[in-house]
Motif scaffolding. Sequence first.
Motif: not given
Lengths: 618, 309
Positions: A99, A103, A132-133, A136, A139-140, A143, A146, A234
């Motif tokens: 994943y 990204f 967006f990338a 993401m 986001f992982k 939350r 992000s 991140t």
Amino acid sequence: MNELLLIVFSPLIAGFLAWLLRVKGVKEAVGIIGSLIPLILLIKAYPSLSQNNLTFTLNVAGFEVGFMLSRLSWVFSMIAAVVGFTAILGMASTAKDSYEWLFALMSLTGVLGVFTANDLITFFVFWEVMTFASFMMVFKFNRGASLKYFVLSIIGAYAMLVAIGIIYAKTGSITFADISTAFSKDAMSKMLGGSGIFTKTETMLIYGLFLLAFGVKAGMFPLHVWAPDAYSETNQSYTAMFSGVLSKAGVYGFILLYVLMYGKLIVEFGHFRSAPAFGYIIAFLGGLTIIVGGILAALQEDIRKLFAYSSISQIGYILVGIGVGTALSIEAAIYHAISHALFKGLFFLIVATIIYRTGKTEFKDFGGLAEKMPFTFAMAFIAILSLAGIPPLVGFASKWLIFEAVIHENLPILGGMVFFGSAIGFVYLIRFTYAVWFGQRPSDIENTKDAPLPLAIAMGILGTLNVIFGVAPGLVAQELNKLFGQQIIGGNIWELDLGFGRYNGLLLTIWMTIGLLIAAIVYFLGASVRKVPVTDTYQSGNPVTMEYNLTIRRNFFLPLKEAMAFWLRISFDKLYHDIWKSMEDFAETARNYIYNGNVQAYAWYLAIILIILAAMGV
Amino acid sequence: MFGTFLKALLIILYATFVGFMFMGIIRKVTARIHRRIGPPIYQPIIDTIKFLSKKENITHGIIYDFGIIFALGATILALMFIPLGSISIMRAYGDLILITFLLEIPMLGIMFAAMSSGNPYAGIGAQRALLTLLAIQVPLGFAIVALAEFYGTFSTYEIVMAQQTSGWSIFHLPLLLAAIAYDIVLQAMFGKEPFDIMIAPGEISLGPMVEFGGKHMGILQIQHAMGLFAETLFFSNIFLGGAVITTFSSPILNTLATLAVLLVKQLAVLLIAIFVSTIFPRFTIDQAAKFYWKWPTIIAALGAILASL
């Protein structure tokens, strides 16, 4: 196939392949190759830049998606490719699953697309891919962080879309060349007393919207609040690219503002002293960014947060350089963008290594790692010297250029701000050095090993570049001169000559070596030394054991916090949070009152609309 | 080539010697203000020789040693860029910003060494040193900005030459303000009261210096001597007109006269610092930060704004 297309899309393709394959070893190899291709192709494309710009147009869904590799975009793309490659190398050690590969590589494509875009639509599309990338990626891990990043970025991006819409409505074109011509024509006619196609209000609106859009991405005060959370929550190898390259998209945007509408903005806004007034706004916000980012960096208790704020602070320098708006100061700003990418990329790889090896992020858990990770410490030493602006490294050369460019334009307040920034840089770096590398080592990180090979190679590349560009600052300066087609920074590859100030990297290195040699001779003439353990130390004459905590790990800059207590109460983070909260409340209220579940209420809505329609005479 | 190195060596030796004399003068003048006789003026040299000839030295690791060497090396480097009258190695590159940065680097080396010892007093000393550095940087920055804007050049040597024709910097109002601010900053750069917070003898056991002994301390003494010389020389050059004497026919006499004039100016700068330091008690670190961000900053910023008009 066109090289330009390959440069932009090869990371994305590699990312998809890595995501599909999911085989350990293979996905890493594919990802690294995918990020290496742009680097090689960009170097290969370099000789052809002197003849004409590489261009490519793609027809997608009725739009002409245009790419162009000019000298300016080559410089920025090289930053992206070099730092992107090292970050991807680092990810070979730190990424947990495929994943992240997808990204991370997608955001590299996004940023390369932004730098090579030839029209506003391409620019916007890749801007969104990049956002967006990176969203993401965050986001992982977290939350909340992000979403904060995403909402602010989206506000910025749609501000840009509105601005693009206005420009397209007025000029009927989206390519940079056409827009630039339209704006300069407009400025001309305005100067001659005619009325241009853009009114003053519209120009100010477009400027404001672009300022918002690029300011968010660059992390400009007061739009910086997303950065500390997003940079820290991140994969830290990825942050090398996130902070090193993605923030440069905002910087590139500001330069684009100059390319597109310089004349028009000057005509509408006029000058503030010797700087264009619209640029002075950027520069002043940049100055505040330096101070705010720096002070907050010094007060952090988390290693990742410290560097996140430090990143913000350094971007401030670039904005000051761009804002002042002379050819020299813009060159200085681009130079600092390069050096910031180099040392901040290195810093985040170091942070990634530390976190990968120890699993801890807060200063209170570290200490005495220099003996356990000598290679990483050596790299951290280079990065510290570079960021703090210690002469034979690239950080000094670029900061020096910004200082001279700003002060020479007779802008004393900005001059004071950048001076403060250089000291605060020193201050927070020493805090990092002290808490992580020196002092007493807690027993649970006693068995820490040095950096894994991919991270070590990545750090080695960036470390070497920091030294080379520092000793030979002219290498970059000569290249930047070509952007403007004239000799703005004189001198040869070792020397920067501005006419009112000179700096020679090689000579300085030589004399520094001589100075160190003399000092070393004095040192080695003395009697030999005996190594003593850390507990064999002065503690007011008392014996100490490892049970005592001898290293100050918490609240290192408490007096600074107290001295600035008043200012620290004013938090933009809180302000945005409150605004967001009141919007949520409003949404809740609206939901409760309008969708109240009462059938008669809905009948009334219908009746009211019918009355309105009747009143309008339908 | 060989001549340059010889000249550099002479400058280093001269700077070290004069720096030690300055340290002696500080002790002597302080003693006289307190109605004591005080040590002989060459006392710091004897101290340093003693430090260097200790039979046993301790170390806490490579950085502990390297930090010290780095501090001295960087001071030597700074010295090479400051014009010493007409004799200077690299006066063409003697850039204001560069020298300002170079004068701060030795602090980095000392702190690296101190912190690697792991001593808590060294830690607290480093914290105070850093906050002092942060506090003085604002007025210092404005003072440098005022100079650069007034003369339109960053070259220290050109500023010295400009003062030969237009008079000393402190006789122009904007630069007088800058000089006042810079002089207050010098107090902290020398590490003298009321801003000797980083070392603070009696309060935090010498702070960063607490763990050093033997040859490490000896090298730091040499570094301190050179630092005193470099800082007073830089101030004399940019604010007090430096010195370029050409009245004599013999170049050697000219050089000696230049050095003598410079020495007088450096002593004047030093004596002000001593007089201030002997009668003021120490500030706490947050008082120092608030002080530097108030009066010296206002004065220097005013100077910078006046210079830019």
